[in-house]
Design a protein around this motif. Structure first.
Motif, PDB file in Angstrom:
ATOM      1  N   LYS A  99       9.794  -4.908  -4.681  1.00 27.06           N
ATOM      2  CA  LYS A  99      10.217  -5.399  -5.997  1.00 27.06           C
ATOM      3  C   LYS A  99       9.022  -5.800  -6.863  1.00 27.06           C
ATOM      4  O   LYS A  99       9.021  -5.613  -8.077  1.00 27.06           O
ATOM      5  N   ASN A 100       7.996  -6.350  -6.229  1.00 23.90           N
ATOM      6  CA  ASN A 100       6.849  -6.871  -6.983  1.00 23.90           C
ATOM      7  C   ASN A 100       5.807  -5.816  -7.309  1.00 23.90           C
ATOM      8  O   ASN A 100       4.953  -6.028  -8.182  1.00 23.90           O
ATOM      9  N   TYR A 101       5.853  -4.676  -6.620  1.00 28.91           N
ATOM     10  CA  TYR A 101       4.821  -3.663  -6.833  1.00 28.91           C
ATOM     11  C   TYR A 101       4.886  -3.108  -8.260  1.00 28.91           C
ATOM     12  O   TYR A 101       5.960  -2.876  -8.802  1.00 28.91           O
ATOM     13  N   GLY A 102       3.712  -2.893  -8.838  1.00 29.66           N
ATOM     14  CA  GLY A 102       3.648  -2.294 -10.165  1.00 29.66           C
ATOM     15  C   GLY A 102       3.545  -3.309 -11.275  1.00 29.66           C
ATOM     16  O   GLY A 102       3.322  -2.944 -12.435  1.00 29.66           O
ATOM     17  N   LYS A 103       3.715  -4.594 -10.931  1.00 25.44           N
ATOM     18  CA  LYS A 103       3.545  -5.647 -11.940  1.00 25.44           C
ATOM     19  C   LYS A 103       2.100  -6.146 -11.832  1.00 25.44           C
ATOM     20  O   LYS A 103       1.173  -5.383 -11.950  1.00 25.44           O
ATOM     21  N   LYS A 104       1.927  -7.429 -11.589  1.00 20.32           N
ATOM     22  CA  LYS A 104       0.579  -7.958 -11.383  1.00 20.32           C
ATOM     23  C   LYS A 104       0.178  -7.781  -9.919  1.00 20.32           C
ATOM     24  O   LYS A 104       1.035  -7.566  -9.058  1.00 20.32           O
ATOM     25  N   GLU A 160       6.664   3.199   0.935  1.00 22.22           N
ATOM     26  CA  GLU A 160       6.564   2.617  -0.403  1.00 22.22           C
ATOM     27  C   GLU A 160       5.210   2.928  -1.041  1.00 22.22           C
ATOM     28  O   GLU A 160       4.203   3.049  -0.342  1.00 22.22           O
ATOM     29  N   PRO A 161       5.162   3.033  -2.360  1.00 23.12           N
ATOM     30  CA  PRO A 161       3.903   3.356  -3.034  1.00 23.12           C
ATOM     31  C   PRO A 161       2.829   2.286  -2.867  1.00 23.12           C
ATOM     32  O   PRO A 161       1.637   2.584  -2.951  1.00 23.12           O
ATOM     33  N   TYR A 162       3.236   1.029  -2.619  1.00 27.36           N
ATOM     34  CA  TYR A 162       2.234  -0.028  -2.468  1.00 27.36           C
ATOM     35  C   TYR A 162       1.448   0.079  -1.163  1.00 27.36           C
ATOM     36  O   TYR A 162       0.379  -0.515  -1.026  1.00 27.36           O
ATOM     37  N   GLU A 165      -2.209   0.845  -1.067  1.00 29.18           N
ATOM     38  CA  GLU A 165      -3.038  -0.058  -1.862  1.00 29.18           C
ATOM     39  C   GLU A 165      -3.011  -1.483  -1.310  1.00 29.18           C
ATOM     40  O   GLU A 165      -3.415  -2.428  -2.000  1.00 29.18           O
ATOM     41  N   THR A 166      -2.538  -1.633  -0.095  1.00 34.97           N
ATOM     42  CA  THR A 166      -2.311  -2.974   0.453  1.00 34.97           C
ATOM     43  C   THR A 166      -3.110  -3.196   1.730  1.00 34.97           C
ATOM     44  O   THR A 166      -3.215  -2.302   2.566  1.00 34.97           O
TER      45      THR A 166
END
Length: 330
Positions: A99-104, A160-162, A165-166
């Motif tokens: 849910k949080n990915y793509g924001k800050k 997931e796309p994150y 990058e995690t």
């Protein structure tokens, strides 16, 4: 928890730091460092954040979003003592990350609880219970279940796309003592693996590293991977950026009132207690678990280092100088 996230050591007399007035001091940990970089956060936990003043402590350090036992709708399992199961916690954790990915930029703290006495597990387990190990059956079954839940989390995260990058950091608050207590400090209980899973980690640093560290080294190690300039007052070091030949060092203070401390350096441990003269051992972990009493010419120096670490950290805590305010030491 405070050593891992706020990179301040467990000290004699302050084993329950999060419940004390001194626990209200600002510490130079992950919440402070990443809040300064404008990261969002989320803390997902099976149980009640009132326990050990977790919401009070971590809220004061800079965390803002807490999801605990009362925030789960129709959990697979809920225990009146511990809260929801690990699979419920990890399912919600996976939801929050997606849910949080793509924001800050954001960081998440996911704390498990199923693998903790008294063990409270779902009736219909998704894993085979462990049998044939006597009184350890229940403990090992809880470990197997918790491991399964962690595996399910990663199955979801990989899609997931994150994920690419995690940096995932997996660590226990303590290990699992075995029947061989080869020194006055139960080395089996304090043998905790640290797993770092992220882009390029294994390629750059290798699959396994035997450097000695403790929970206070985790925040500096994370910040070293994120890059950019960081100024902190952590009581640990970046384990992946130590001087050549440095095998690592760690101070151990068991939780609770047991007044014994240890300094681990490479394959040696120096143990100090009020009830005995200091002793040094050469130890070996793993299947050939053992320790032998040794004499070393640098024992007095190591003892001085151990006592200096404890005394200096205690003074810093009491004087409220262990935190960074607006990027500069207080």
């Amino acid at each position: 928890m405070f050593a891992t996230m706020a990179c301040f050591p467990n000290l004699p007399g302050f084993e329950y730091l999060m419940q004390t007035p001194e626990g209200g001091h600002k510490l130079s940990g992950l919440p402070a460092l990443l809040s300064a970089r404008d990261y969002d956060d989320v803390y997902v936990y099976n149980g009640d954040f009132a326990w050990d003043n977790q919401s009070g402590f971590f809220g004061n350090q800079g965390m803002t979003t807490f999801i605990g036992r009362n925030d789960f709708v129709n959990p697979v399992f809920s225990d009146p003592t511990w809260g929801v199961s690990d699979q419920d916690m990890f399912d919600r954790g996976a939801e929050e990350l997606a849910k949080n990915y793509g924001k800050k930029p954001f960081y998440a703290l996911l704390q498990t609880l199923s693998n903790h006495t008294p063990y409270a597990l779902p009736k219909d387990l998704p894993v085979e219970p462990v049998t044939g190990q006597g009184r350890l059956d229940e403990h090992l079954t809880a470990m197997r279940y918790s491991d399964w839940a962690l595996g399910q989390f990663f199955e979801k995260a990989r899609k997931e796309p994150y994920f690419k990058e995690t940096l995932f950091v997996i660590v226990g608050d303590h290990g699992f003592g075995n029947h061989q207590q080869v020194t006055e400090l139960d080395l089996g209980r304090f043998n905790v693996p640290l797993l770092l899973i992220g882009p390029g980690i294994q390629e750059k640093f290798g699959a396994v590293d035997h450097t000695v560290g403790t929970q206070v080294d985790i925040v500096p190690t994370i910040m070293g991977r994120l890059g950019g300039q960081t100024r902190h007052q952590c009581w640990g070091r970046d384990l992946l950026n130590l001087p050549e030949g440095d095998q690592g060092v760690g101070m151990i203070k068991p939780s609770g009132s047991e007044q014994i401390v240890g300094l681990v350096k490479g394959d040696r441990i120096l143990i100090e207690s009020k009830d005995m003269t200091p002793r040094m051992y050469r130890y070996q972990l793993g299947s050939e678990f053992k320790a032998e009493l040794i004499e070393s010419p640098d024992q007095p120096e190591l003892l001085k280092n151990l006592e200096a670490y404890i005394q200096t950290a205690t003074k810093s805590l009491l004087d409220n100088t262990a935190g960074v305010v607006h990027g500069t030491p207080k």
